[in-house]
Scaffold this active site. Structure first.
Site, PDB file in Angstrom:
ATOM      1  N   ASP A  26       0.839  -1.198   0.000  1.00 19.31           N
ATOM      2  CA  ASP A  26       0.000   0.000   0.000  1.00 19.31           C
ATOM      3  C   ASP A  26       0.876   1.251   0.000  1.00 19.31           C
ATOM      4  OD1 ASP A  26      -2.220   1.619   0.094  1.00 19.31           O
ATOM      5  OD2 ASP A  26      -3.108   0.685   1.844  1.00 19.31           O
ATOM      6  N   HIS A 217      -7.938  -0.876   8.875  1.00 16.24           N
ATOM      7  CA  HIS A 217      -6.940  -0.391   7.899  1.00 16.24           C
ATOM      8  C   HIS A 217      -7.211   1.107   7.750  1.00 16.24           C
ATOM      9  CE1 HIS A 217      -4.716  -0.974   3.898  1.00 16.24           C
ATOM     10  NE2 HIS A 217      -5.330   0.179   3.679  1.00 16.24           N
ATOM     11  N   HIS A 219      -6.109   4.879   6.812  1.00 17.16           N
ATOM     12  CA  HIS A 219      -5.221   5.897   6.228  1.00 17.16           C
ATOM     13  C   HIS A 219      -5.335   7.134   7.119  1.00 17.16           C
ATOM     14  CE1 HIS A 219      -3.920   3.982   2.435  1.00 17.16           C
ATOM     15  NE2 HIS A 219      -4.930   3.200   2.712  1.00 17.16           N
ATOM     16  N   CYS A 250      -3.427   5.771  -2.022  1.00 16.55           N
ATOM     17  CA  CYS A 250      -4.030   4.843  -2.974  1.00 16.55           C
ATOM     18  C   CYS A 250      -4.110   5.537  -4.325  1.00 16.55           C
ATOM     19  CB  CYS A 250      -5.431   4.428  -2.523  1.00 16.55           C
ATOM     20  SG  CYS A 250      -6.286   3.430  -3.751  1.00 16.55           S
ATOM     21  N   ASN A 259      -1.070   4.990   5.145  1.00 17.86           N
ATOM     22  CA  ASN A 259      -1.689   4.401   6.340  1.00 17.86           C
ATOM     23  C   ASN A 259      -1.043   5.009   7.569  1.00 17.86           C
ATOM     24  OD1 ASN A 259      -1.556   2.171   4.137  1.00 17.86           O
ATOM     25  ND2 ASN A 259      -3.215   1.595   5.482  1.00 17.86           N
TER      26      ASN A 259
HETATM   27  P1  HMG Z   1      -9.807  -4.676 -16.454  1.00 12.26           P
HETATM   28  O1  HMG Z   1      -9.205  -3.764 -17.481  1.00 12.26           O
HETATM   29  O2  HMG Z   1     -11.262  -4.608 -16.240  1.00 12.26           O
HETATM   30  O3  HMG Z   1      -9.372  -6.197 -16.693  1.00 12.26           O
HETATM   31  O4  HMG Z   1      -9.049  -4.395 -15.097  1.00 12.26           O
HETATM   32  P2  HMG Z   1      -9.435  -7.150 -17.909  1.00 12.26           P
HETATM   33  O5  HMG Z   1      -9.696  -8.519 -17.347  1.00 12.26           O
HETATM   34  O6  HMG Z   1     -10.364  -6.610 -18.983  1.00 12.26           O
HETATM   35  O7  HMG Z   1      -7.931  -7.124 -18.474  1.00 12.26           O
HETATM   36  C1  HMG Z   1      -7.355  -5.970 -19.071  1.00 12.26           C
HETATM   37  C2  HMG Z   1      -5.857  -6.158 -19.162  1.00 12.26           C
HETATM   38  O8  HMG Z   1      -5.297  -6.277 -17.857  1.00 12.26           O
HETATM   39  C3  HMG Z   1      -5.453  -7.425 -19.915  1.00 12.26           C
HETATM   40  O9  HMG Z   1      -4.188  -7.158 -20.514  1.00 12.26           O
HETATM   41  C4  HMG Z   1      -5.228  -8.420 -18.811  1.00 12.26           C
HETATM   42  O10 HMG Z   1      -4.356  -9.458 -19.151  1.00 12.26           O
HETATM   43  C5  HMG Z   1      -4.619  -7.540 -17.748  1.00 12.26           C
HETATM   44  P3  HMG Z   1      -4.087  -6.739 -22.081  1.00 12.26           P
HETATM   45  O11 HMG Z   1      -4.748  -7.852 -22.823  1.00 12.26           O
HETATM   46  O12 HMG Z   1      -4.828  -5.439 -22.208  1.00 12.26           O
HETATM   47  O13 HMG Z   1      -2.604  -6.591 -22.297  1.00 12.26           O
HETATM   48  N1  HMG Z   1      -4.847  -8.062 -16.397  1.00 12.26           N
HETATM   49  C6  HMG Z   1      -3.871  -8.363 -15.531  1.00 12.26           C
HETATM   50  N2  HMG Z   1      -2.531  -8.274 -15.621  1.00 12.26           N
HETATM   51  C7  HMG Z   1      -1.829  -8.670 -14.536  1.00 12.26           C
HETATM   52  N3  HMG Z   1      -2.392  -9.146 -13.403  1.00 12.26           N
HETATM   53  C8  HMG Z   1      -3.725  -9.240 -13.283  1.00 12.26           C
HETATM   54  C9  HMG Z   1      -4.522  -8.841 -14.389  1.00 12.26           C
HETATM   55  N4  HMG Z   1      -5.842  -8.817 -14.606  1.00 12.26           N
HETATM   56  C10 HMG Z   1      -6.027  -8.347 -15.829  1.00 12.26           C
HETATM   57  N5  HMG Z   1      -4.262  -9.693 -12.161  1.00 12.26           N
HETATM   58  C11 HMG Z   1      -8.226  -5.038 -12.957  1.00 12.26           C
HETATM   59  C12 HMG Z   1      -9.399  -5.080 -13.918  1.00 12.26           C
HETATM   60  C13 HMG Z   1      -8.713  -5.453 -11.589  1.00 12.26           C
HETATM   61  C14 HMG Z   1      -7.153  -6.016 -13.424  1.00 12.26           C
HETATM   62  C15 HMG Z   1      -7.662  -3.606 -12.939  1.00 12.26           C
HETATM   63  O14 HMG Z   1      -8.709  -2.735 -12.658  1.00 12.26           O
HETATM   64  C16 HMG Z   1      -6.561  -3.412 -11.943  1.00 12.26           C
HETATM   65  O15 HMG Z   1      -5.492  -3.988 -12.058  1.00 12.26           O
HETATM   66  N6  HMG Z   1      -6.776  -2.543 -10.950  1.00 12.26           N
HETATM   67  C17 HMG Z   1      -5.740  -2.252  -9.970  1.00 12.26           C
HETATM   68  C18 HMG Z   1      -6.364  -1.770  -8.734  1.00 12.26           C
HETATM   69  C19 HMG Z   1      -5.327  -1.560  -7.677  1.00 12.26           C
HETATM   70  O16 HMG Z   1      -4.310  -2.237  -7.626  1.00 12.26           O
HETATM   71  N7  HMG Z   1      -5.619  -0.605  -6.775  1.00 12.26           N
HETATM   72  C20 HMG Z   1      -4.770  -0.358  -5.652  1.00 12.26           C
HETATM   73  C21 HMG Z   1      -4.850  -1.475  -4.652  1.00 12.26           C
HETATM   74  S1  HMG Z   1      -6.357  -1.452  -3.701  1.00 12.26           S
HETATM   75  C22 HMG Z   1      -6.017  -0.415  -2.383  1.00 12.26           C
HETATM   76  O17 HMG Z   1      -4.962   0.181  -2.326  1.00 12.26           O
HETATM   77  C23 HMG Z   1      -7.029  -0.328  -1.297  1.00 12.26           C
HETATM   78  C24 HMG Z   1      -6.614  -1.047  -0.009  1.00 12.26           C
HETATM   79  O18 HMG Z   1      -5.366  -0.563   0.457  1.00 12.26           O
HETATM   80  C25 HMG Z   1      -7.684  -0.809   1.080  1.00 12.26           C
HETATM   81  C26 HMG Z   1      -8.024   0.683   1.219  1.00 12.26           C
HETATM   82  O19 HMG Z   1      -7.168   1.450   1.686  1.00 12.26           O
HETATM   83  O20 HMG Z   1      -9.107   1.041   0.803  1.00 12.26           O
HETATM   84  C27 HMG Z   1      -6.496  -2.558  -0.224  1.00 12.26           C
HETATM   85 MG    MG Z   2      -5.084   1.185   1.707  1.00 10.64          MG
END
Ligand code: HMG
Ligand code: MG
Length: 318
Positions: A26, A217, A219, A250, A259
């Site tokens: 994070d 969790h 922030h 984020c 955080n």
């Molecule tokens: P999408 O575009 O809807 O996915 O994204 P898709 O299935 O249509 O795939 C699109 C492309 O992404 C494809 O590649 C897939 O292969 C690739 P292309 O054919 O275009 O070259 N792909 C992936 N590549 C690697 N690993 C994967 C993966 N999945 C698809 N797992 C998706 C949907 C969820 C993948 C996208 O929206 C995404 O990666 N989002 C990232 C969100 C993120 O990481 N946010 C930060 C973390 S969450 C957070 O910080 C909150 C937390 O701390 C709690 C809080 O504080 O609230 C946990």
């Molecule tokens: Mg977070």
């Protein structure tokens, strides 16, 4: 760290707390400059030797969405594994799960939201669709004997939709509970919560999932994180996430800061006589080094104070 015998935990608070270090994931995911894998590995190794038993180490998401986390495989394959420590990774779908398996994650984290708007911005689907995507991940994790954790973003407020109803949080927690999660995190993504609301939300979450498996969790965007942790302790929550040196934010929540700092959390907990098993000194050291390596200020108040005190003591003996 052992609790000094003179300290008695105030009545009603847990006597031991699990701290989940989320700085390497994070924290670092929001750094604009690419942080080399070797720096990530060094940070995780230092954290692993501090007594922490849970370290969120990587994220297997689309590298187009979060480029900073693209080296998760290399990072997880290069770290020294401390026996008994859980190294976890975020997995939004089966593709992420398979990568996490290959990289040797001990625990996978599915991450949803209590806000539709945030769900769409963060993982590009509605809450209902996200649960459908998580179902095979949950089944695969169980089949592989891996721990399964879930995170509920925007439990106290959303950067896009504003207010988030307590019922929405309870609903997502119940869906995660049905998926067989071992632990569920109640996340204040943008740090807007205050203690009364936090207690309300924790109570609601606890009506759908065991209180002993809920984690906070927080922030620290509005400076409320420690107050919110104390309020959570009062209602019986005994696991909290934190980020060394207060790293982070984020990428899909504009203005969100890191955080609560691990150093600040430990100072609070140890001050209350609550055991964590973690060396504050080792975390302060790791926080100083990563802040230096990134060329950013150390955002932990406790870390900065203790490092300044150390520097003064060294100075006075010269
Ligand atoms: P999408 O575009 O809807 O996915 O994204 P898709 O299935 O249509 O795939 C699109 C492309 O992404 C494809 O590649 C897939 O292969 C690739 P292309 O054919 O275009 O070259 N792909 C992936 N590549 C690697 N690993 C994967 C993966 N999945 C698809 N797992 C998706 C949907 C969820 C993948 C996208 O929206 C995404 O990666 N989002 C990232 C969100 C993120 O990481 N946010 C930060 C973390 S969450 C957070 O910080 C909150 C937390 O701390 C709690 C809080 O504080 O609230 C946990
Ligand atoms: Mg977070």
């Amino acid at each position: 760290m052992q609790r000094p015998p003179s300290l008695r935990v105030p009545t009603g608070l847990p006597t031991r707390v699990k701290v989940v270090e989320v700085g390497p994931r994070d924290g670092l995911q929001n750094e604009r400059q690419y942080v080399p894998a070797s720096i990530k590995v060094d940070l995780i190794n230092r954290l692993g030797h501090s007594g922490l038993t849970a370290i969120e180490s990587a994220s297997f998401v689309s590298p187009k969405w979060v480029p900073q986390m693209a080296d998760g495989h290399e990072v997880m394959q290069s770290i020294d594994r401390v026996p008994g420590t859980t190294y976890s990774a975020l997995t939004p779908n089966m593709k992420g799960f398979e990568s996490a398996m290959r990289a040797g994650a001990d625990e996978v984290v599915i991450f949803g939201a209590a806000s539709e708007a945030f769900s769409n911005r963060n993982i590009n689907c509605s809450i209902a669709e996200s649960i459908q995507r998580f179902e095979p991940v949950a089944n695969a994790a169980k089949a592989a004997g891996m721990r399964l954790r879930a995170s509920v973003s925007c439990a106290l407020g959303c950067p896009y939709q504003g207010k988030v109803h307590t019922d929405a949080v309870r609903d997502v927690v119940a869906r995660f509970a049905d998926l067989g999660c071992d632990e569920i995190d109640i996340a204040d993504t943008i740090g807007v919560g205050t203690p009364g609301r936090v207690q309300e939300v924790m109570d609601a979450a606890a009506s759908a999932f065991g209180l002993d498996r809920l984690a906070g969790h927080f922030h620290d965007t509005y400076g409320q994180a420690l107050a919110n942790i104390l309020a959570s302790l009062e209602v019986g929550v005994s696991a909290f996430h934190s980020s060394v040196a207060g790293l982070g934010g984020c990428p899909y929540a504009a203005g969100a800061t890191g955080n609560v700092a691990t150093e600040d959390l430990l100072y609070l907990l140890h001050g209350l006589g609550i055991e964590t098993g973690i060396s504050l000194d080792a975390i302060v050291e790791a926080g100083g080094l990563i802040s230096e390596a990134l060329g950013r200020p150390n955002l932990s108040r406790v870390g900065s104070a203790l490092l300044a005190k150390r520097a003064n003591l060294c100075g006075s003996t010269d």
